[in-house]
Motif scaffolding. Structure first.
Motif, short mmCIF file in Angstrom:
data_model
loop_
_atom_site.label_atom_id
_atom_site.label_comp_id
_atom_site.label_asym_id
_atom_site.label_seq_id
_atom_site.Cartn_x
_atom_site.Cartn_y
_atom_site.Cartn_z
N ASP A 1 32.87 10.35 -19.52
CA ASP A 1 34.02 10.27 -20.42
C ASP A 1 35.20 11.06 -19.88
O ASP A 1 35.14 12.29 -19.78
N GLY A 2 36.29 10.37 -19.56
CA GLY A 2 37.55 11.02 -19.25
C GLY A 2 38.46 10.94 -20.46
O GLY A 2 38.02 10.77 -21.60
N ILE A 3 39.77 11.07 -20.22
CA ILE A 3 40.76 10.90 -21.27
C ILE A 3 41.83 9.95 -20.76
O ILE A 3 41.95 9.70 -19.56
N LYS A 4 42.61 9.40 -21.66
CA LYS A 4 43.61 8.41 -21.27
C LYS A 4 44.55 8.97 -20.21
O LYS A 4 45.14 10.03 -20.39
N GLY A 5 44.65 8.26 -19.12
CA GLY A 5 45.53 8.68 -18.03
C GLY A 5 44.91 9.65 -17.06
O GLY A 5 45.50 9.95 -16.02
N ARG B 1 33.88 5.69 -20.53
CA ARG B 1 35.26 5.45 -20.96
C ARG B 1 36.22 6.28 -20.12
O ARG B 1 35.95 7.44 -19.82
N HIS B 2 37.35 5.68 -19.74
CA HIS B 2 38.39 6.36 -18.96
C HIS B 2 37.79 6.88 -17.65
O HIS B 2 37.69 8.09 -17.42
N ALA B 3 37.40 5.95 -16.80
CA ALA B 3 36.75 6.32 -15.53
C ALA B 3 37.18 5.34 -14.45
O ALA B 3 37.66 4.23 -14.72
N GLU B 4 36.98 5.77 -13.20
CA GLU B 4 37.38 4.93 -12.06
C GLU B 4 36.39 5.14 -10.91
O GLU B 4 36.02 6.26 -10.60
N GLY B 5 35.99 4.02 -10.31
CA GLY B 5 35.05 4.11 -9.19
C GLY B 5 33.66 4.48 -9.66
O GLY B 5 33.04 5.39 -9.11
N ASP C 1 34.51 1.00 -21.11
CA ASP C 1 35.83 0.82 -21.72
C ASP C 1 36.86 1.56 -20.89
O ASP C 1 36.76 2.78 -20.68
N ASP C 2 37.86 0.84 -20.40
CA ASP C 2 38.88 1.42 -19.52
C ASP C 2 38.23 2.03 -18.28
O ASP C 2 38.38 3.21 -17.98
#
Length: 507
Positions: free
Chosen positions: A371-375, A434-438, A460-461
């Protein structure tokens, strides 16, 4: 040749450290006498002579606060025991000192098959006595907390070991037990080795097994931790420093919080952390928790070969923003492999003293999470050869028979204390990302014992999602996997109840 052998023997004899037996300096092993001055005298004389072994012989020696110095090995004979003073005033009139302290020391060690006994229960009685008499100042005393207890502040409860700014530290073979707060803290220390230690402390809250704060070049191996708070915990409280090059392996951990955790404090960050061959059992929160919420950097984390039985959560990875005066941190390049976890329906640490607090809302078993945060995304996480078995039960029904619109109602709680249950009830039973990349899943196996009417996984995202082997043993509803507002690199080898590449909803 004879002269050469004699010369070697002389050199060898000179190289042997001198032993300073605390009994020779007045220490009495009767379990009653205050031996603080005698033990400190042995340490001071040894240090004044260039160092040596300060010996705790067989017997029970009561002591207050002692200070180790450079080139000192505090060594315990088999059966040698230091009993912590049960008089709170012996730790200072207000903020409590640790029992064993070292500051700016080099080549300092605690070794041998003996015991450091904090005698927490008896000491706590004296703390309560002083609080009720108004002798101690304590802002937390008699204030509300989730445990409905009058809990003294951490500053009024002594640690057992505190080392600060030390280099060349060895702690080996000793048993450390029954403290009232963090059992041992090492702050801004380097070149440390902990081997074959046993930490048993369920006496009170905040009983972390070991805290490494902004430390570098550390090995923790072959050790046992059975504690009421985090088992092995890495922290960073200095924005200009960080934990670096730390390896934890061949350890057995039980906790009424999380077993292995980094990021309770995460101001500077964590780099080059390796954890492998770990057994976790009866642990209330996460087997593995990786968190940065104070602006710190987490990168190059390698965790593998973890077997967790009866744990409240398998894996929790969190990037948040608790520190409002700094930008969110960075969390990237994490590999977690060869993890097998069993997450029960009930409370994993039920029956242990100082068990973790029950949540105040009904809930399904919680999924693992990234879990990250938006942006500000969690970046480059690979999960490989992961097997999580859930013993779930439907105690709540907020997300039964999945409704995509409900994803927007899941709180972000950007500034909250990081914990796998921080978002409340979640729509997935296996993984919530959620809010993650790679993000890469390779050979991830998820199963549950009881019916669960949630989807197995929600992404999600998530940018650059790569799934190469995801097996969902069974499902009650369709879809089984939900991917929303995300970009995928590849989605291959997904099996749901034995069927290949099915039941995925992409929006």
């Amino acid at each position: 040749m004879l002269l050469l052998l004699l010369f070697i023997n002389v050199i060898t004899a000179k190289a042997q450290p001198v032993t300073y037996n605390i009994s020779q300096y007045g220490a009495v092993a009767d379990g009653k006498t205050d031996n603080t001055k005698a033990i400190q005298k042995a340490i001071d004389i040894a240090a004044g002579s260039g160092g040596g072994t300060v010996l705790v012989p067989t017997g029970k020696f009561v002591t207050g606060v002692i200070y180790l110095k450079s080139n000192i090995d505090l060594h315990f004979e088999n059966g040698g025991t230091l009993l912590a003073s049960i008089n709170r005033i012996d730790y200072g009139p207000q903020k409590a000192s640790a029992l064993i302290v070292a500051n700016n020391a080099q080549h300092v060690s605690i070794t041998g098959a003996g015991t450091i006994d904090g005698r927490g229960d008896a000491l706590l009685k004296d703390i309560y006595r002083m609080l009720k008499a108004g002798i101690l100042k304590d802002e937390e005393w008699q204030t509300y907390n989730p445990w409905h207890q009058m809990r003294p502040a951490e500053s009024n409860r002594p640690h057992l070991i505190d080392f600060t700014d030390c280099k060349g530290v060895v702690v080996k073979n000793v048993t450390i037990k029954d403290g009232l707060c963090w059992i041992q803290e090492y702050r801004n220390c380097s070149d440390m080795m902990f081997d074959s230690i046993k930490v048993h402390s369920n006496t009170f809250w905040n009983n972390d097994g070991i805290d490494l704060v902004d430390c570098k070049n550390v090995k923790v191996s072959n050790s046992i931790f059975n504690v009421a708070d985090d088992g092995v915990c890495l922290k960073s409280s200095n924005p200009n420093s960080y934990c670096d090059n730390i390896e934890i392996y061949n350890c057995r951990i039980r906790s009424s919080a999380s077993a292995f955790k980094m990021g309770t404090a995460s101001w500077g960050g964590f780099r080059n952390i390796k954890v492998h061959d770990i057994e976790v059992y009866d642990t209330f929160r996460s087997a593995i928790a990786i968190e940065t919420v104070d602006g710190g950097l987490i990168e190059d984390i390698d965790i593998r070969n973890v077997n967790a039985k009866n744990t409240g959560n398998a894996i929790f990875i969190r990037l948040g923003q608790r520190n409002k005066n700094a930008d969110p941190g960075i969390l990237r390049r994490v590999y977690i492999g060869n993890v097998k976890a069993e997450v029960p329906a009930g409370k994993p640490d039920a029956g242990y003293p100082m068990a973790g607090p029950e949540l105040k809302f009904k809930h399904h078993v919680f999924p693992s999470g990234i879990d990250g945060i938006k942006g500000y995304s969690v970046q480059d996480v690979t999960l490989e050869n992961i097997d999580i078995a859930y013993g779930g039960t439907a105690e709540a029904a907020n997300y039964d028979n999945f409704d995509m619109s409900k994803l927007d109602s899941i709180p972000e709680v950007v500034s909250n204390y990081p914990e796998f249950s921080m978002f409340g009830e979640l729509p997935a039973w296996g993984f919530f990302v959620r809010h993650a990349e790679g993000i890469t899943f390779k050979n991830v196996n998820l199963s549950y014992q009881k019916n669960d009417l949630r989807v197995a996984c929600v992404f999600d995202d998530v940018k650059k999602l790569n799934i190469d082997g995801l097996n969902i043993a069974k499902t009650q509803i369709s879809p089984t996997i939900v991917i929303r507002n995300s970009t995928t690199m590849a989605i291959n080898n997904i099996k749901v109840a034995g069927k290949t590449n099915g039941d995925i909803l992409i929006k």
